[in-house]
Scaffold this active site. Structure first.
Site, short mmCIF file in Angstrom:
data_model
loop_
_atom_site.label_atom_id
_atom_site.label_comp_id
_atom_site.label_asym_id
_atom_site.label_seq_id
_atom_site.Cartn_x
_atom_site.Cartn_y
_atom_site.Cartn_z
N GLY A 1 45.00 77.86 -44.20
CA GLY A 1 45.39 77.36 -45.68
C GLY A 1 46.74 77.97 -45.96
N ALA A 2 47.66 78.07 -44.67
CA ALA A 2 49.03 78.66 -44.98
C ALA A 2 50.07 77.81 -45.21
CB ALA A 2 49.22 79.58 -43.74
N ASN A 3 49.98 76.63 -45.73
CA ASN A 3 51.18 75.82 -46.04
C ASN A 3 51.56 75.92 -47.23
OD1 ASN A 3 48.43 74.54 -46.42
ND2 ASN A 3 49.94 72.87 -47.52
N TYR B 1 31.69 77.43 -57.27
CA TYR B 1 32.71 78.41 -56.75
C TYR B 1 32.21 79.78 -56.65
CZ TYR B 1 37.07 80.42 -56.11
OH TYR B 1 38.34 81.62 -55.79
N SER C 1 36.68 86.55 -54.01
CA SER C 1 37.24 86.51 -55.49
C SER C 1 36.35 87.38 -56.36
CB SER C 1 37.16 85.05 -55.80
OG SER C 1 37.52 85.00 -57.42
#
Length: 383
Positions: free
Chosen positions: A45-47, A200, A174
């Site tokens: 998820g590095a974009n 979540y 988280s």
């Protein structure tokens, strides 16, 4: 000046409190200056968002960075941007869809084939509070992407990580995991009403539990496993929520990090404008207390001066002179009994004269006789 102290103190406290809140929820800057030349790093998820900033920072430190993203076009654009900013040409883009077990297996196979070593695996990608979607394989989307996808990816690359020891696995969880509860009877929310927040929290709790167990199993292998809470930042992760739409969150999260260190001073502590602003509440509180002390001291000095003037006036020569005169006058006045006796004696001595004078006053002015108007005094005298 005193009327401005309280408003300024309140304003400074509010601004400083917002900065302190930002520092608390967003975390601080990494103080480490360690370089990683020759190290291979995978960031999922590095974009965009935290993943992109992580890849950018690690690219500055000289590592070989692999950006693993679902949207290959955006991933290529991010890799190109990072290469241009860091001048590190060892930044590559790879396709990885964590919502597809097939895509995960293909990515892992390609990494094992092409990369000699993998030193760092950062499981960053996540989805937050999306609608009740499911993955390609039928899992609830948040659990599937945040936990199950990374679980499979980590286990597929585990042998490569062990062979590259010392190496590490970093799982982004988280703080929301503390509110999580895993319902093993209904992991995919098929029997309950879907709750985006609870789903979540469940996925992030699963990440923490996975990290703890994997760390225990990998003891002595040279592979360390850690989970972290990355803090709160304005990223696309919150696109399904309204958490970044309020004016307060915009002000708090968008405070600029302007660095005050001179360029090149890598050995000095990192000092930012926001860290300086965070001292405002204490500064204004100090000013307020100093002003209060000054006002009290001034009032006390005024009271002391007033008392001193009163004491000086009461002990002045004029007052002493008046007191002496009053004392002398009181000595000259005879006692009350003596005065009454004197008045009685004088009244007896003056009585005949007063009788004669009264008779004369009652005589007739024409005849000179006093018979016409006799007085009580003349009768008493004839008797």
């Amino acid at each position: 000046m005193n009327r401005y102290i309280l408003p300024l103190s309140v304003l400074g406290t509010a601004v400083g409190g917002a900065v302190l809140l930002k520092d608390f929820v967003a975390g601080g800057a990494c103080p480490s200056k360690t370089t990683i030349p020759g190290k291979t790093v995978i960031v999922t998820g590095a974009n965009t968002g935290i993943g992109k900033q992580t890849a950018l920072e690690l690219a500055k430190r000289g590592g070989t960075i692999i950006l693993a993203c679902r949207d290959l076009e955006k991933c290529e654009a991010a890799a190109k941007e990072i290469r241009g900013e860091t001048l590190n040409h060892h930044v590559n883009a790879r396709h990885l869809d964590l919502a597809s077990l097939k895509s995960i297996r293909e990515f892992a196979a390609k990494i094992i084939e092409e990369e000699e070593r993998v030193h760092i695996l950062i499981n960053n990608a996540a989805v937050m509070r999306c609608p009740h979607w499911t993955t390609e394989d039928g899992f609830e989307m948040q659990l599937g992407v945040n936990y199950l996808g990374h679980f499979l990816l980590t286990n597929l690359l585990l042998d490569k990580l062990k062979a590259s020891a010392p190496s590490r696995i970093i799982n982004l969880s988280s703080l929301a995991h503390v509110a999580g509860h895993i319902d093993f009877e209904d992991l995919n929310w098929e029997k309950r009403k879907y709750d985006t927040k609870a789903a979540y929290c469940q996925s992030k709790l699963a990440v923490v539990l996975f990290t703890k167990e994997l760390s225990r199993r990998l003891q002595g292998t040279g592979v360390t496993v850690n989970a972290l809470h990355p803090g709160v930042a304005r990223t696309e992760l919150g696109r399904h929520t309204g958490m970044h739409r309020s004016a307060f969150s915009s002000f708090t999260l968008d405070l600029p990090e302007v660095y005050l260190n001179p360029p090149g001073d890598e050995y000095l502590p990192t000092v930012t404008v926001t860290s300086v602003i965070s001292l405002l509440p204490f500064l204004f509180l100090l000013i307020f207390l100093l002003c209060r002390c000054w006002c009290r001291a001034k009032n006390k000095a005024t009271e002391d001066e007033t008392k001193s003037q009163v004491n000086d006036d009461s002990s002045s020569p004029d007052m002493d002179f008046q007191e002496e005169n009053q004392h002398d006058v009181s000595e000259d006045i005879p006692p009350e009994e003596d005065r009454q006796m004197d008045m009685h004696v004088h009244a007896e001595e003056d009585l005949p004269e007063s009788s004669e004078s009264s008779a004369q006053l009652h005589q007739d002015p024409l005849t000179g006789s006093g018979d016409s108007l006799p007085s009580c005094t003349t009768e008493d005298s004839s008797k």
